[in-house]
Write a protein that holds these residues in place. Structure first.
Motif, short mmCIF file in Angstrom:
data_model
loop_
_atom_site.label_atom_id
_atom_site.label_comp_id
_atom_site.label_asym_id
_atom_site.label_seq_id
_atom_site.Cartn_x
_atom_site.Cartn_y
_atom_site.Cartn_z
N GLN A 76 -75.15 -99.50 32.63
CA GLN A 76 -75.86 -100.77 32.71
C GLN A 76 -74.97 -101.81 33.36
O GLN A 76 -73.77 -101.91 33.06
N LYS A 77 -75.54 -102.59 34.25
CA LYS A 77 -74.79 -103.65 34.92
C LYS A 77 -74.49 -104.79 33.94
O LYS A 77 -75.21 -105.00 32.96
N PHE A 78 -73.40 -105.51 34.23
CA PHE A 78 -73.06 -106.68 33.42
C PHE A 78 -72.34 -107.70 34.29
O PHE A 78 -71.91 -107.39 35.42
N GLN A 79 -72.22 -108.93 33.78
CA GLN A 79 -71.55 -110.00 34.50
C GLN A 79 -70.04 -109.86 34.28
O GLN A 79 -69.49 -110.36 33.29
N ALA A 80 -69.39 -109.20 35.21
CA ALA A 80 -67.98 -108.84 35.02
C ALA A 80 -67.08 -110.07 34.95
O ALA A 80 -66.18 -110.14 34.10
N ASP A 81 -67.29 -111.05 35.83
CA ASP A 81 -66.40 -112.22 35.84
C ASP A 81 -66.52 -113.01 34.55
O ASP A 81 -65.51 -113.43 33.97
N GLY A 82 -67.76 -113.23 34.10
CA GLY A 82 -67.97 -113.97 32.86
C GLY A 82 -67.38 -113.24 31.67
O GLY A 82 -66.76 -113.86 30.78
N TYR A 83 -67.54 -111.93 31.66
CA TYR A 83 -66.99 -111.14 30.56
C TYR A 83 -65.46 -111.23 30.55
O TYR A 83 -64.83 -111.45 29.51
N LEU A 84 -64.85 -111.06 31.72
CA LEU A 84 -63.39 -111.07 31.82
C LEU A 84 -62.82 -112.39 31.33
O LEU A 84 -61.77 -112.43 30.66
N GLU A 85 -63.50 -113.48 31.64
CA GLU A 85 -63.04 -114.80 31.18
C GLU A 85 -62.96 -114.88 29.67
O GLU A 85 -62.05 -115.51 29.11
N GLN A 86 -63.91 -114.24 28.99
CA GLN A 86 -63.97 -114.33 27.54
C GLN A 86 -62.95 -113.46 26.82
O GLN A 86 -62.69 -113.65 25.64
N THR A 87 -62.38 -112.50 27.52
CA THR A 87 -61.44 -111.58 26.87
C THR A 87 -60.09 -112.21 26.56
O THR A 87 -59.36 -111.72 25.70
N GLY A 88 -59.73 -113.25 27.31
CA GLY A 88 -58.38 -113.80 27.18
C GLY A 88 -57.34 -113.02 27.96
O GLY A 88 -56.15 -113.27 27.82
N TYR A 89 -57.78 -112.09 28.78
CA TYR A 89 -56.83 -111.31 29.60
C TYR A 89 -56.20 -112.18 30.70
O TYR A 89 -55.12 -111.87 31.19
N ILE A 90 -56.90 -113.26 31.08
CA ILE A 90 -56.43 -114.09 32.19
C ILE A 90 -55.61 -115.25 31.64
O ILE A 90 -56.04 -115.99 30.75
N ASP A 91 -54.40 -115.39 32.16
CA ASP A 91 -53.52 -116.49 31.75
C ASP A 91 -54.03 -117.77 32.40
O ASP A 91 -54.09 -117.87 33.63
N PRO A 92 -54.38 -118.79 31.61
CA PRO A 92 -54.91 -120.04 32.20
C PRO A 92 -53.93 -120.72 33.15
O PRO A 92 -54.34 -121.39 34.10
N ALA A 93 -52.65 -120.56 32.89
CA ALA A 93 -51.64 -121.24 33.73
C ALA A 93 -51.56 -120.66 35.13
O ALA A 93 -51.29 -121.38 36.09
N THR A 94 -51.76 -119.34 35.23
CA THR A 94 -51.61 -118.68 36.54
C THR A 94 -52.94 -118.23 37.14
O THR A 94 -53.02 -117.99 38.34
N GLY A 95 -53.96 -118.07 36.30
CA GLY A 95 -55.23 -117.54 36.77
C GLY A 95 -55.19 -116.05 37.01
O GLY A 95 -56.11 -115.49 37.63
N LEU A 96 -54.14 -115.38 36.52
CA LEU A 96 -53.95 -113.96 36.76
C LEU A 96 -54.14 -113.17 35.47
O LEU A 96 -53.80 -113.64 34.37
N VAL A 97 -54.67 -111.96 35.60
CA VAL A 97 -54.70 -111.04 34.46
C VAL A 97 -53.26 -110.74 34.07
O VAL A 97 -52.43 -110.34 34.92
N THR A 98 -52.94 -110.94 32.79
CA THR A 98 -51.57 -110.77 32.31
C THR A 98 -51.54 -109.67 31.26
O THR A 98 -52.17 -109.79 30.22
#
Length: 575
Positions: free
Chosen positions: A467-489
């Motif tokens: 099933q398709k999903f909104q990948a960008d929106g989901y990734l934002e909610q995981t906390g995988y992305i460091d807000p300071a760098t905008g990179l998956v950390t």
């Protein structure tokens, strides 16, 4: 990461790296090594066997220079690439002792010191670990990445063969070195028989009409040696290009160790036991007979026979997957030629179309030449498993539903540096614990831009749907992305519920995926749901493809070899 998906060509493309003679080898001049030429290690009677990993020189085509390779050799063998076809029987165990007799690594310049265990000397003392891919084996005999051994040492594997007949394969799995060891030659077919899939021609084409095909893409230097170029887009600590790149895509197809070979076929049906043994390449196969694509039947997948043959005119499958196909050449004139063609883009599925844009096409795999002989002409059974059809897990209630997230990591220059599962490194202490003899549903949530073939050791599972999903929106909610760098950390965040990000309705698994699997393609921007039994008792007494329950540590990982080496692999423990 727009324009910088993990699988985007990182400068390792064959078009940019090949020498003046590479990729220009003649097509269909070599004869395919068949079962007899590959060699057979017949273990249907059980007992003990031994293999040696040795250095060798192999000619992938007669007019090419020899390439330094690694090979699995049984006593008295002079094999120079791959390993013998092991034939076993359900319920008949045997022991396989593997000796590491390698004297050096033929691809020493491609060893990445940032990936292998500290203190390793793989250039001179390459580590080995033999994994029976798809095997229902104990943790001690799994051949996992932590079970590698150096030259001068050996390891004994116990294979109980307590599972349905299937086309398995065995290959190296040494931590940080898998991509190079398999590419150098350490792979072989493993055909498991049982009372239904006997191999004697009662129901299905037997040898010589049953033909194992290990398909790999390679790249060659002008002198015929294997090439594995470094990644100019990613620098190591010394400032030089790193030996690791997100994927390896070769510009030449090899089958059973020969460049674009030919197989003379009789009028009749052939059973092709296909292994995608490539490092990273997906295939979209058709059989080109000069007109409309020649239709064929898929009769089995990773874990054994399907309930019924599935008629196809194309087949898409990823690294690590197997396909059991029956192709009928009876309707073609003597002298006809059928070409196995591939149209999959790399990276799959949305890689570039043109060579100028970075595409690395591999359109021609091998050829079949129809002779005047009459071969195996028995009709294909309408039902393949008689009264032992696949136990469906569709209506079962899973003991646990787990969110398993696929992510990619790039640096500040938007260059891919690794891929991860649940945003954790392989050495993370966060190990998934599952209960023995239970069945779980795993949601493979692919937030990346490309497809990943996900493989679980020890078990055979079933694909439920995608099933398709909104990948960008989901990734934002995981906390995988460091807000300071905008990179998956790596190491940050947690998987979250995907339900509110879903799009549309699920797509049921295709007919040729409704059998037992151990490797499944997780497409980009999709949730792939699988039902996984962790032991023979997981279905409440109903039969499964696996017949044994074990407790202990295993791994699950992406089977793009460059990914599993860095660092798209996680441990799980059966308790």
């Amino acid at each position: 990461m727009a324009g910088a998906g993990l699988l985007a060509p990182p400068g390792i493309s064959a078009a940019a790296a090949r020498g003046p003679a590479a990729g220009q080898q003649a097509m269909f001049t070599e004869q395919l090594p068949t079962l007899a030429e590959l060699g057979v290690l017949d273990m249907r009677g059980g007992g003990h066997a031994a293999l040696w990993v040795r250095n060798a020189c192999h000619q992938f085509q007669e007019k090419m220079g020899p390439a330094n390779t690694l090979a699995y050799q049984e006593a008295g063998s002079s094999r120079t690439c791959l390993g013998p076809v092991i034939i076993a029987r359900k319920g008949v165990p045997f022991e396989l002792k593997v000796h590491n007799a390698a004297e050096y690594h033929p691809l020493d310049s491609a060893i990445d010191s940032e990936l292998v265990p500290r203190g390793s000397d793989d250039a001179k003392r390459p580590r080995m670990s033999v994994h029976l891919h798809g095997g229902n084996v104990s943790p001690q005999s799994d051949g996992g990445p932590d079970q590698a051994f150096v030259p001068g040492h050996s390891y004994t594997y116990h294979y109980g063969n307590n599972q349905d007949a299937a086309g398995l394969w065995y290959h190296d799995h040494a931590l940080g070195l898998t991509r190079l060891n398999i590419y150098a030659g350490l792979a072989g077919s493993y055909l498991l028989r049982d009372g239904i899939d006997t191999g004697d021609g009662t129901h299905l084409p037997p040898p010589p009409y049953e033909v194992p095909l290990i398909i790999q893409d390679k790249m060659f230097n002008p002198d015929g040696t294997l090439a594995y170029p470094p990644n100019p887009d990613l620098k190591g600590p010394d400032g030089a290009p790193r030996p690791w790149a997100p994927e390896f895509f070769g510009d030449v197809a090899t089958v059973n160790g020969k460049v674009r070979p030919n197989l003379d076929v009789a009028h009749g049906r052939y059973r092709f036991r296909i292994v995608n043994g490539s490092n990273a390449r997906f295939y979209d196969f058709t059989f080109d007979a000069g007109g409309p694509a020649l239709a064929f039947h898929q009769i089995g997948s990773d874990g054994g026979l399907l309930n019924a043959p599935v008629l196809l005119d194309r087949l898409v499958f990823g690294p690590g997957e197997r396909a059991d196909l029956v192709v009928d050449f009876a309707g073609l004139r003597a002298g006809s030629r059928v070409v196995l063609r591939n149209s999959a883009r790399v990276p799959y599925p949305d890689g570039p179309e043109s060579v100028a844009g970075g595409a690395v096409p591999l359109p021609y795999i091998m050829q079949f030449t129809v002779t005047s002989r009459t071969g195996y002409t028995e009709p294909l059974p309408a039902r393949l498993r008689e009264d032992r059809e696949v136990t469906s897990l569709r209506e079962a209630t899973p003991a646990e539903t787990r969110r398993m997230v696929l992510v990619e990591v790039a640096n500040a220059d938007d260059v891919p540096v690794m891929a991860l599962l649940n945003n954790r490194m392989f050495d993370s202490p966060d190990t998934t614990e599952v209960e023995s003899d239970t069945m779980e549903e795993w949601q493979l949530i692919n937030t990346t831009e490309d497809a990943h073939p996900i493989h679980l050791h020890f078990t055979q599972f079933q694909v439920l749907n995608r099933q398709k999903f909104q990948a960008d929106g989901y990734l934002e909610q995981t906390g995988y992305i460091d807000p300071a760098t905008g990179l998956v950390t790596p190491g940050q965040g947690e998987a979250v519920d995907v339900e509110r990000f879903l799009i549309g309705r699920p797509r049921e698994a295709a007919a040729n995926e409704q059998g037992w699997k151990d490797t499944v393609v997780a497409l980009p921007g999709e949730v792939t749901r699988i039902r996984v039994p962790f032991g023979a008792g997981a279905a409440g007494g109903k039969p499964l493809a696996i017949g044994s329950s074990f407790k202990g540590d295993y791994v699950w990982h992406c089977h793009i070899l460059e990914h599993e080496d860095n660092d798209m692999m996680q441990r799980y423990t059966v308790k």
